[in-house]
Design an enzyme around this catalytic site. Structure first.
Site, PDB file in Angstrom:
ATOM      1  N   ALA A 115       0.875  -1.187   0.000  1.00 14.61           N
ATOM      2  CA  ALA A 115       0.000   0.000   0.000  1.00 14.61           C
ATOM      3  C   ALA A 115       0.904   1.226   0.000  1.00 14.61           C
ATOM      4  O   ALA A 115       1.094   1.873   1.023  1.00 14.61           O
ATOM      5  CB  ALA A 115      -0.916  -0.028   1.223  1.00 14.61           C
ATOM      6  N   GLY A 119       4.200   7.346  -1.199  1.00 18.20           N
ATOM      7  CA  GLY A 119       5.517   6.930  -1.653  1.00 18.20           C
ATOM      8  C   GLY A 119       6.689   7.283  -0.751  1.00 18.20           C
ATOM      9  O   GLY A 119       7.837   6.986  -1.099  1.00 18.20           O
ATOM     10  N   LYS A 121       7.625   6.001   2.118  1.00 20.15           N
ATOM     11  CA  LYS A 121       8.319   4.796   2.583  1.00 20.15           C
ATOM     12  C   LYS A 121       8.946   4.051   1.411  1.00 20.15           C
ATOM     13  O   LYS A 121      10.016   3.456   1.558  1.00 20.15           O
ATOM     14  CB  LYS A 121       7.344   3.889   3.344  1.00 20.15           C
ATOM     15  CG  LYS A 121       6.789   4.529   4.615  1.00 20.15           C
ATOM     16  CD  LYS A 121       5.836   3.597   5.332  1.00 20.15           C
ATOM     17  CE  LYS A 121       5.161   4.293   6.489  1.00 20.15           C
ATOM     18  NZ  LYS A 121       4.217   5.365   6.045  1.00 20.15           N
ATOM     19  N   ASP A 139      -0.647   0.436  -5.279  1.00 18.35           N
ATOM     20  CA  ASP A 139      -1.785   1.138  -4.682  1.00 18.35           C
ATOM     21  C   ASP A 139      -2.976   0.944  -5.616  1.00 18.35           C
ATOM     22  O   ASP A 139      -2.863   1.172  -6.823  1.00 18.35           O
ATOM     23  CB  ASP A 139      -1.511   2.632  -4.488  1.00 18.35           C
ATOM     24  CG  ASP A 139      -2.499   3.230  -3.506  1.00 18.35           C
ATOM     25  OD1 ASP A 139      -2.122   3.452  -2.343  1.00 18.35           O
ATOM     26  OD2 ASP A 139      -3.679   3.456  -3.894  1.00 18.35           O
ATOM     27  N   ASP A 166      -5.567  -4.676  -6.262  1.00 22.82           N
ATOM     28  CA  ASP A 166      -5.956  -4.920  -4.877  1.00 22.82           C
ATOM     29  C   ASP A 166      -4.781  -5.656  -4.224  1.00 22.82           C
ATOM     30  O   ASP A 166      -4.248  -6.607  -4.791  1.00 22.82           O
ATOM     31  CB  ASP A 166      -7.212  -5.807  -4.859  1.00 22.82           C
ATOM     32  CG  ASP A 166      -7.716  -6.072  -3.453  1.00 22.82           C
ATOM     33  OD1 ASP A 166      -6.888  -6.436  -2.587  1.00 22.82           O
ATOM     34  OD2 ASP A 166      -8.911  -5.922  -3.208  1.00 22.82           O
ATOM     35  N   CYS A 236      -1.023   3.867  11.153  1.00 27.18           N
ATOM     36  CA  CYS A 236      -0.892   5.135  11.869  1.00 27.18           C
ATOM     37  C   CYS A 236      -2.142   5.341  12.737  1.00 27.18           C
ATOM     38  O   CYS A 236      -2.721   6.430  12.754  1.00 27.18           O
ATOM     39  CB  CYS A 236      -0.678   6.300  10.916  1.00 27.18           C
ATOM     40  SG  CYS A 236      -1.989   6.541   9.708  1.00 27.18           S
TER      41      CYS A 236
END
Length: 314
Positions: A115, A119, A121, A139, A166, A236
């Site tokens: 995912a 971008g 990471k 993504d 997916d 997060c």
């Protein structure tokens, strides 16, 4: 009005749920406090010392203890910083730099970023790989993938192929990737400090919806991981249903194991019992970071390893 009352008034259900996890004044104050600006120095574009010296001439830089390339910086708008436009630095929240550090990718490896958008990471992973090897950065939404591509281009990333599947699609590539990062879509409680709407729009129904997505993705990611490989699961948010519950689900369904993460970062205790469910003691090895621990976004990070003779059970 103090922070506690402010949160309670904005979303009473949110306040009631998370006061069960931590209910200190400090916790509520940091939930609503604006974030410090932080950057990652991008060594794909120029040497580390050159970029730091150039920035230090105009800004105050405070090293982020857990990432060599990370700094807090005293600027409100990164768009005014030429080094940002040039791709020499990338605006990235301090705690979001932890998952790639834990993943620890090497040059020449095959890495799946399930995912990836926007971008930050992915760029950090490419930096650690020195642009050698290959990253599959995925993504499912075209508009987010376009942002991802633009950011990778600006950072000088050359070893990445962007896909729009997916994430569960990658489960068919059994035992293929050296490392897998699943920075999962989540309810983003940690990002309330950036966007107030994550508080006002929060609902338990959304948390449960994300949990179901996360369970599907983590099984697929683990299946795609090579025996002996490393997978990092991160979010997060602070909800146990999106963190400990999801990793516990993987531990119960497969032969996955967790490894302890040794970084100079303050953390809160993992949740091992929630709403009548007991989670594996292995979860003590994961990092649960609340906003008041390090004055950052909230984050949850688990380092997962697949035994060399193992695989996902289905």
């Amino acid at each position: 009005m103090n922070a506690r009352d402010e949160v309670r008034q904005a979303n009473p259900e949110f306040y009631e749920r998370y006061s069960q996890i931590e209910d200190t004044d400090e916790f509520w104050e940091f939930i609503v406090r604006p974030l410090r600006q932080s950057i990652r120095v991008n060594t794909l574009k120029a040497p580390f010392d050159y970029i730091v010296e150039r920035l230090s001439e105009r800004y105050e830089l405070e090293p982020i203890p857990w990432v060599r390339e990370g700094f807090f910086i005293n600027v409100e708008n990164l768009a005014t910083v030429p080094e940002h436009s040039l791709g020499l630095i990338f605006g990235q929240e301090a705690s979001s730099m932890i998952p790639p550090v834990v993943l620890d990718p090497k040059p020449g490896e095959l890495v799946l970023d399930m995912a990836a958008a926007p971008g930050s990471k992915t760029g950090q992973i490419a930096q650690y790989m020195e642009n050698e090897g290959c990253i599959i950065a995925n993504d499912p939404k075209i508009e987010r993938a376009n942002v991802l591509i633009a950011n990778l281009n600006r950072m000088g990333v050359l070893n990445t192929r962007v896909t729009t599947r997916d994430g569960a699609y990658f489960g068919r590539f059994e035992n293929t990737f050296d490392r897998v990062l699943l920075d999962a879509p989540c309810s983003s409680v940690g990002m309330i400090r950036k966007k107030w709407r994550f508080l006002t729009e929060w609902s338990l129904r959304t948390v449960v919806r994300y949990m179901n997505i996360q369970k599907r993705l983590i099984l697929a990611g683990y299946r795609a991981l090579k025996p002996g490989g490393v997978m990092v699961y991160s979010t997060c948010t602070i909800d146990p249903l999106e963190n400990e519950e999801v990793v516990d689900y993987l531990l119960r369904k497969t032969d996955a194991r967790l490894e302890k993460i040794d970084l100079p970062v303050r953390t809160s205790e993992p949740v091992l019992e929630w709403e009548g469910r007991q989670y594996s003691e292995e979860l003590r090895k994961a990092l649960r970071i609340h906003p008041n621990d390090n004055d950052t976004e909230a984050f949850f990070i688990a380092k997962i390893v697949k035994p060399k003779d193992g695989g996902a059970d289905e």
